[in-house]
Design a protein around this motif. Structure first.
Motif, PDB file in Angstrom:
ATOM      1  N   PHE A   5      76.302  17.265  62.734  1.00  0.00           N
ATOM      2  CA  PHE A   5      74.955  17.604  62.314  1.00  0.00           C
ATOM      3  C   PHE A   5      74.592  19.046  62.655  1.00  0.00           C
ATOM      4  CE2 PHE A   5      73.942  12.895  63.132  1.00  0.00           C
ATOM      5  CZ  PHE A   5      74.357  12.530  61.867  1.00  0.00           C
ATOM      6  N   TYR A  50      69.739  14.937  70.361  1.00  0.00           N
ATOM      7  CA  TYR A  50      69.487  15.100  68.929  1.00  0.00           C
ATOM      8  C   TYR A  50      70.255  14.023  68.162  1.00  0.00           C
ATOM      9  CZ  TYR A  50      67.936  19.548  70.788  1.00  0.00           C
ATOM     10  OH  TYR A  50      67.308  20.516  71.533  1.00  0.00           O
ATOM     11  N   PRO A  51      69.750  12.780  68.165  1.00  0.00           N
ATOM     12  CA  PRO A  51      70.513  11.655  67.622  1.00  0.00           C
ATOM     13  C   PRO A  51      70.590  11.574  66.097  1.00  0.00           C
ATOM     14  CG  PRO A  51      68.396  10.894  68.422  1.00  0.00           C
ATOM     15  CD  PRO A  51      68.512  12.348  68.811  1.00  0.00           C
ATOM     16  N   THR A  52      69.765  12.310  65.387  1.00  0.00           N
ATOM     17  CA  THR A  52      69.781  12.207  63.925  1.00  0.00           C
ATOM     18  C   THR A  52      70.036  13.573  63.292  1.00  0.00           C
ATOM     19  OG1 THR A  52      67.433  12.661  63.595  1.00  0.00           O
ATOM     20  CG2 THR A  52      68.037  10.357  64.049  1.00  0.00           C
ATOM     21  N   ALA A  53      70.383  13.527  62.019  1.00  0.00           N
ATOM     22  CA  ALA A  53      70.581  14.767  61.271  1.00  0.00           C
ATOM     23  C   ALA A  53      69.284  15.576  61.227  1.00  0.00           C
ATOM     24  CB  ALA A  53      71.066  14.455  59.856  1.00  0.00           C
ATOM     25  N   ASP A  55      66.900  15.635  63.553  1.00  0.00           N
ATOM     26  CA  ASP A  55      66.734  16.261  64.862  1.00  0.00           C
ATOM     27  C   ASP A  55      67.586  17.527  64.959  1.00  0.00           C
ATOM     28  OD1 ASP A  55      65.023  14.231  65.924  1.00  0.00           O
ATOM     29  OD2 ASP A  55      66.772  12.996  66.363  1.00  0.00           O
ATOM     30  N   SER A 121      76.592   5.176  67.194  1.00  0.00           N
ATOM     31  CA  SER A 121      75.804   6.266  66.614  1.00  0.00           C
ATOM     32  C   SER A 121      76.567   6.908  65.463  1.00  0.00           C
ATOM     33  CB  SER A 121      75.483   7.326  67.675  1.00  0.00           C
ATOM     34  OG  SER A 121      76.630   8.105  67.966  1.00  0.00           O
ATOM     35  N   ALA A 122      75.872   7.714  64.693  1.00  0.00           N
ATOM     36  CA  ALA A 122      76.509   8.435  63.595  1.00  0.00           C
ATOM     37  C   ALA A 122      77.579   9.385  64.118  1.00  0.00           C
ATOM     38  CB  ALA A 122      75.463   9.207  62.798  1.00  0.00           C
ATOM     39  N   LEU A 176      70.571   5.309  65.649  1.00  0.00           N
ATOM     40  CA  LEU A 176      70.073   5.971  64.448  1.00  0.00           C
ATOM     41  C   LEU A 176      71.195   6.715  63.769  1.00  0.00           C
ATOM     42  CD1 LEU A 176      66.777   7.361  65.956  1.00  0.00           C
ATOM     43  CD2 LEU A 176      67.039   5.344  64.539  1.00  0.00           C
ATOM     44  N   THR A 177      71.204   6.723  62.483  1.00  0.00           N
ATOM     45  CA  THR A 177      72.234   7.438  61.743  1.00  0.00           C
ATOM     46  C   THR A 177      71.601   8.503  60.866  1.00  0.00           C
ATOM     47  OG1 THR A 177      72.146   5.846  59.939  1.00  0.00           O
ATOM     48  CG2 THR A 177      73.789   5.462  61.670  1.00  0.00           C
ATOM     49  N   GLY A 178      72.491   9.386  60.375  1.00  0.00           N
ATOM     50  CA  GLY A 178      72.158  10.417  59.412  1.00  0.00           C
ATOM     51  C   GLY A 178      70.800  10.890  59.459  1.00  0.00           C
TER      52      GLY A 178
END
Length: 178
Positions: A5, A50-53, A55, A121-122, A176-178
């Protein structure tokens, strides 16, 4: 290969800051081992932070904040001899990620909990991801990164945001993903 990401610049700069603030003691092999441990700790910390794209995209646009406060806490300074371009990488250092990584490096049980939290996770989807040097360092790893893993030396940095890391881990796995 896991998705990053676009956190690569942040991870590289923050890992570099850690290895400069807590330098390895020996030659090229020790340097490589210490850098690998710092990079693994920073990667885990960044993925948790920063778990998501979205973020990751937001921090890429806004910037992570730089190493200013960290430099003050540790007594380190830019090494470019007054040349701002030589220290430009410091603007990509993320204080919270550095603090979380320092906490992980100083506490193996916390590092193990953090890597478990990334399961599903992603970032860990697809190819297997391993953080052995972080969670199960051997004698060579520990010797190479003696300063980088010393809890007392890491405490000023680790304590800056340790409570946020503990809260994040208490919230459960990153799913969380993407």
């Amino acid at each position: 290969m896991p998705a990053d990401f676009s956190l690569s610049p942040l991870i590289a700069a923050t890992a570099q800051w850690l290895t400069r603030a807590y330098p390895p003691g020996g030659g090229a092999l020790d340097t490589a081992l210490a850098e690998a441990q710092a990079r693994q700790a920073v990667t885990v910390a960044a993925w948790l932070r920063y778990p998501t794209a979205m973020d990751a995209a937001l921090v890429a646009v806004a910037g992570p904040g730089g190493s200013g406060r960290l430099d003050g806490v540790t007594g380190t300074a830019g090494d470019g001899g007054g040349d701002e371009d030589a220290d430009a990488w410091r603007s990509w250092v993320d204080e919270v990620v550095a603090s979380w990584a320092a906490a992980l490096l100083g506490a193996p049980e916390l590092a193990a909990a953090a890597t478990r939290a990334l399961g599903g996770s992603a970032y860990t989807a697809g190819a297997p991801v391993e953080f052995r040097r972080l969670v199960a360092p051997d004698e060579h790893d520990r010797r190479a990164a003696a300063l980088l893993r010393h809890p007392d030396l890491l405490a000023p940095v680790a304590d800056l945001h340790r409570d946020q890391l503990l809260d994040r881990l208490a919230a459960g796995p990153v799913t969380l993903t993407g």
